[in-house]
Design a protein around this motif. Structure first.
Motif, PDB file in Angstrom:
ATOM      1  N   ALA A 105       0.861  -1.179   0.000  1.00  0.00           N
ATOM      2  CA  ALA A 105       0.000   0.000   0.000  1.00  0.00           C
ATOM      3  C   ALA A 105       0.904   1.237   0.000  1.00  0.00           C
ATOM      4  CB  ALA A 105      -0.906  -0.017   1.227  1.00  0.00           C
ATOM      5  N   PRO A 106       0.375   2.411  -0.324  1.00  0.00           N
ATOM      6  CA  PRO A 106       1.242   3.578  -0.545  1.00  0.00           C
ATOM      7  C   PRO A 106       1.902   4.113   0.724  1.00  0.00           C
ATOM      8  CG  PRO A 106      -1.076   4.203  -0.673  1.00  0.00           C
ATOM      9  CD  PRO A 106      -1.048   2.707  -0.620  1.00  0.00           C
ATOM     10  N   VAL A 107       3.147   4.539   0.556  1.00  0.00           N
ATOM     11  CA  VAL A 107       3.879   5.247   1.610  1.00  0.00           C
ATOM     12  C   VAL A 107       3.986   6.713   1.218  1.00  0.00           C
ATOM     13  CG1 VAL A 107       5.174   3.213   2.326  1.00  0.00           C
ATOM     14  CG2 VAL A 107       6.119   4.720   0.559  1.00  0.00           C
ATOM     15  N   ASN A 108       4.412   7.525   2.169  1.00  0.00           N
ATOM     16  CA  ASN A 108       4.526   8.963   1.932  1.00  0.00           C
ATOM     17  C   ASN A 108       5.986   9.383   1.994  1.00  0.00           C
ATOM     18  OD1 ASN A 108       4.544  11.940   3.129  1.00  0.00           O
ATOM     19  ND2 ASN A 108       2.650  11.655   1.967  1.00  0.00           N
ATOM     20  N   LYS A 109       6.482   9.958   0.918  1.00  0.00           N
ATOM     21  CA  LYS A 109       7.896  10.327   0.841  1.00  0.00           C
ATOM     22  C   LYS A 109       8.262  11.390   1.874  1.00  0.00           C
ATOM     23  CE  LYS A 109       8.345   9.203  -4.080  1.00  0.00           C
ATOM     24  NZ  LYS A 109       7.056   8.475  -4.109  1.00  0.00           N
ATOM     25  N   ALA A 110       7.370  12.331   2.119  1.00  0.00           N
ATOM     26  CA  ALA A 110       7.653  13.381   3.107  1.00  0.00           C
ATOM     27  C   ALA A 110       7.738  12.791   4.513  1.00  0.00           C
ATOM     28  CB  ALA A 110       6.584  14.467   3.037  1.00  0.00           C
ATOM     29  N   ALA A 111       6.894  11.791   4.803  1.00  0.00           N
ATOM     30  CA  ALA A 111       6.945  11.144   6.116  1.00  0.00           C
ATOM     31  C   ALA A 111       8.236  10.352   6.279  1.00  0.00           C
ATOM     32  CB  ALA A 111       5.729  10.234   6.297  1.00  0.00           C
ATOM     33  N   PHE A 112       8.691   9.714   5.215  1.00  0.00           N
ATOM     34  CA  PHE A 112       9.989   9.042   5.246  1.00  0.00           C
ATOM     35  C   PHE A 112      11.087  10.042   5.608  1.00  0.00           C
ATOM     36  CE2 PHE A 112       9.953   4.879   2.548  1.00  0.00           C
ATOM     37  CZ  PHE A 112       8.945   4.362   3.340  1.00  0.00           C
ATOM     38  N   ALA A 113      11.085  11.161   4.909  1.00  0.00           N
ATOM     39  CA  ALA A 113      12.130  12.166   5.124  1.00  0.00           C
ATOM     40  C   ALA A 113      12.078  12.703   6.546  1.00  0.00           C
ATOM     41  CB  ALA A 113      11.980  13.294   4.114  1.00  0.00           C
ATOM     42  N   LEU A 114      10.871  12.935   7.055  1.00  0.00           N
ATOM     43  CA  LEU A 114      10.712  13.463   8.418  1.00  0.00           C
ATOM     44  C   LEU A 114      11.229  12.466   9.454  1.00  0.00           C
ATOM     45  CD1 LEU A 114       9.547  16.105   9.590  1.00  0.00           C
ATOM     46  CD2 LEU A 114       7.400  14.881   9.985  1.00  0.00           C
ATOM     47  N   ALA A 115      11.155  11.184   9.119  1.00  0.00           N
ATOM     48  CA  ALA A 115      11.646  10.134  10.018  1.00  0.00           C
ATOM     49  C   ALA A 115      13.147   9.911   9.875  1.00  0.00           C
ATOM     50  CB  ALA A 115      10.897   8.832   9.744  1.00  0.00           C
ATOM     51  N   GLY A 116      13.781  10.681   9.010  1.00  0.00           N
ATOM     52  CA  GLY A 116      15.226  10.541   8.810  1.00  0.00           C
ATOM     53  C   GLY A 116      15.606   9.426   7.861  1.00  0.00           C
ATOM     54  N   ILE A 117      14.656   8.957   7.073  1.00  0.00           N
ATOM     55  CA  ILE A 117      14.908   7.879   6.120  1.00  0.00           C
ATOM     56  C   ILE A 117      15.335   8.495   4.793  1.00  0.00           C
ATOM     57  CG2 ILE A 117      13.844   5.987   4.822  1.00  0.00           C
ATOM     58  CD1 ILE A 117      11.851   5.817   7.290  1.00  0.00           C
ATOM     59  N   ARG A 118      16.469   8.085   4.278  1.00  0.00           N
ATOM     60  CA  ARG A 118      16.989   8.670   3.051  1.00  0.00           C
ATOM     61  C   ARG A 118      16.303   8.135   1.804  1.00  0.00           C
ATOM     62  NH1 ARG A 118      23.600   9.052   3.875  1.00  0.00           N
ATOM     63  NH2 ARG A 118      23.560  10.446   5.701  1.00  0.00           N
ATOM     64  N   GLU A 119      15.828   6.910   1.865  1.00  0.00           N
ATOM     65  CA  GLU A 119      15.174   6.318   0.699  1.00  0.00           C
ATOM     66  C   GLU A 119      13.853   7.033   0.426  1.00  0.00           C
ATOM     67  OE1 GLU A 119      17.056   2.007   1.873  1.00  0.00           O
ATOM     68  OE2 GLU A 119      15.486   3.022   2.991  1.00  0.00           O
ATOM     69  N   THR A 120      13.577   7.267  -0.858  1.00  0.00           N
ATOM     70  CA  THR A 120      12.392   8.059  -1.210  1.00  0.00           C
ATOM     71  C   THR A 120      11.136   7.219  -1.375  1.00  0.00           C
ATOM     72  OG1 THR A 120      12.987   7.920  -3.554  1.00  0.00           O
ATOM     73  CG2 THR A 120      13.758   9.851  -2.333  1.00  0.00           C
ATOM     74  N   GLY A 121      11.285   5.918  -1.527  1.00  0.00           N
ATOM     75  CA  GLY A 121      10.104   5.093  -1.731  1.00  0.00           C
ATOM     76  C   GLY A 121      10.402   3.611  -1.654  1.00  0.00           C
ATOM     77  N   HIS A 122       9.390   2.819  -2.044  1.00  0.00           N
ATOM     78  CA  HIS A 122       9.507   1.368  -1.955  1.00  0.00           C
ATOM     79  C   HIS A 122      10.693   0.821  -2.734  1.00  0.00           C
ATOM     80  CE1 HIS A 122       5.077   1.541  -0.926  1.00  0.00           C
ATOM     81  NE2 HIS A 122       5.515   0.664  -0.053  1.00  0.00           N
TER      82      HIS A 122
END
Length: 321
Positions: A105-122
């Motif tokens: 199911a879809p993830v949110n790229k901005a939420a990834f970034a806010l969590a300190g995750i460098r990867e932009t998506g799946h």
């Protein structure tokens, strides 16, 4: 014969992921296609399962999140971190042979970034976890299947990415994966980058200098690659059944064609991973999250396609493959 086990990641819990997962799992054809388990949070998914009338669904929680309450429509670091963890877990289960495929199911790229995750998506997460050298994204709806040379690149960078080696590698990988999924030989059209396929170099040199040599290289390697063809006509030819896939040169070239042809049923598939991964072809839809009005057709199609691939039944029930 035992049904394949599929893991379905719930996506960003603040988006429509939990809703569309629950709605898809309420469909009898989906439940009959595979042994399905959801990777996420039981507390978040349960209300949507009850609302959809989808009982008896297994939920796997790789880690607990005491007190987590979704805040629909909001970009949130914890939501991004959880969604990222669920993707990693499902991929690990596939690599270990404990699941035949994963559906996301879809993830949110901005939420990834806010969590300190460098990867932009799946795709970036799955490539790292699996160690795959090259991973491509394909969108499919009905007979139209578009394999993307690149995805999330600015247009200027995407055009620069159109090189002989990149195009050749994508054609060879596409042929290999389609054969692995049941086609004896894939018929692959190559979309031109420039209008009118460059008019012999009058409207851009990429076709002459990069794409044509790449097609010739691929054909010499046994790949049934053809083109480049003008992008304003090649998709209709694929829909009519002349080609099994179209290799497109950048994100919107393929996405627009697929979504105009059949947006609600479109599905994303990765090529090059050591396991099967399908996904919805839409985002987290924060603007309608929590309202109960999300369309679950793409999620249901992603589950059905993953089940068909895991059974070795091919890419689609209609047409070749």
């Amino acid at each position: 014969m035992a049904q394949p086990r599929l893991l379905v990641t719930m996506g960003d819990p603040n988006g429509i992921g939990p809703e569309v997962v629950a709605k898809a799992l309420a469909r009898p054809d989906v439940r009959a296609a595979a042994e399905l388990a959801v990777v996420g949070l039981r507390s978040v998914l349960a209300p949507w399962l009850e609302r959809a009338g989808a009982g008896g669904v297994e939920v796997v929680e790789p880690e607990s999140a005491p007190g987590f309450v979704p805040r629909f429509g909001e970009v949130d670091a914890q939501a991004g971190r959880l969604a990222h963890r669920w993707v990693e877990f499902a991929a690990g289960e596939c690599l270990a042979g404990r699941a035949a495929a994963m559906v996301t199911a879809p993830v949110n790229k901005a939420a990834f970034a806010l969590a300190g995750i460098r990867e932009t998506g799946h795709q970036e997460v799955l490539q790292r976890v699996s160690g795959a050298e090259t991973v491509l994204t394909m969108l499919a709806t009905g007979r139209l299947r578009c394999v993307h040379l690149s995805t999330h690149k600015p247009l200027r960078e995407a055009c620069a990415f159109v090189t002989r080696e990149h195009v050749r590698r994508a054609l060879v990988l596409t042929d290999r994966e389609f054969c692995r999924w049941g086609l004896e030989r894939a018929r692959i059209a190559v979309a031109a980058l420039n209008p009118h396929a460059g008019e012999g170099g009058l409207i851009g040199r990429e076709e002459v200098d990069e794409i044509v040599p790449a097609v010739e290289d691929a054909r010499a390697a046994g790949v049934d690659a053809r083109g480049p063809f003008p992008a304003d006509s090649v998709f209709n030819r694929a829909i009519a059944g002349e080609f099994d896939a179209v290799l497109v040169m950048y994100h919107d070239q393929g996405h627009i064609a697929v979504k105009v042809h059949g947006f609600e049923r479109s599905v994303s598939v990765n090529l090059g991973l050591p396991f099967i991964r399908t996904s919805v072809d839409h985002g987290t839809a924060f603007d309608i999250a929590g309202r109960g009005i999300a369309n679950a057709e793409s999620m249901a199609e992603a589950m059905l396609l993953a089940a068909r691939l895991a059974r070795g039944a091919g890419l689609a029930e209609e047409g070749r493959g």
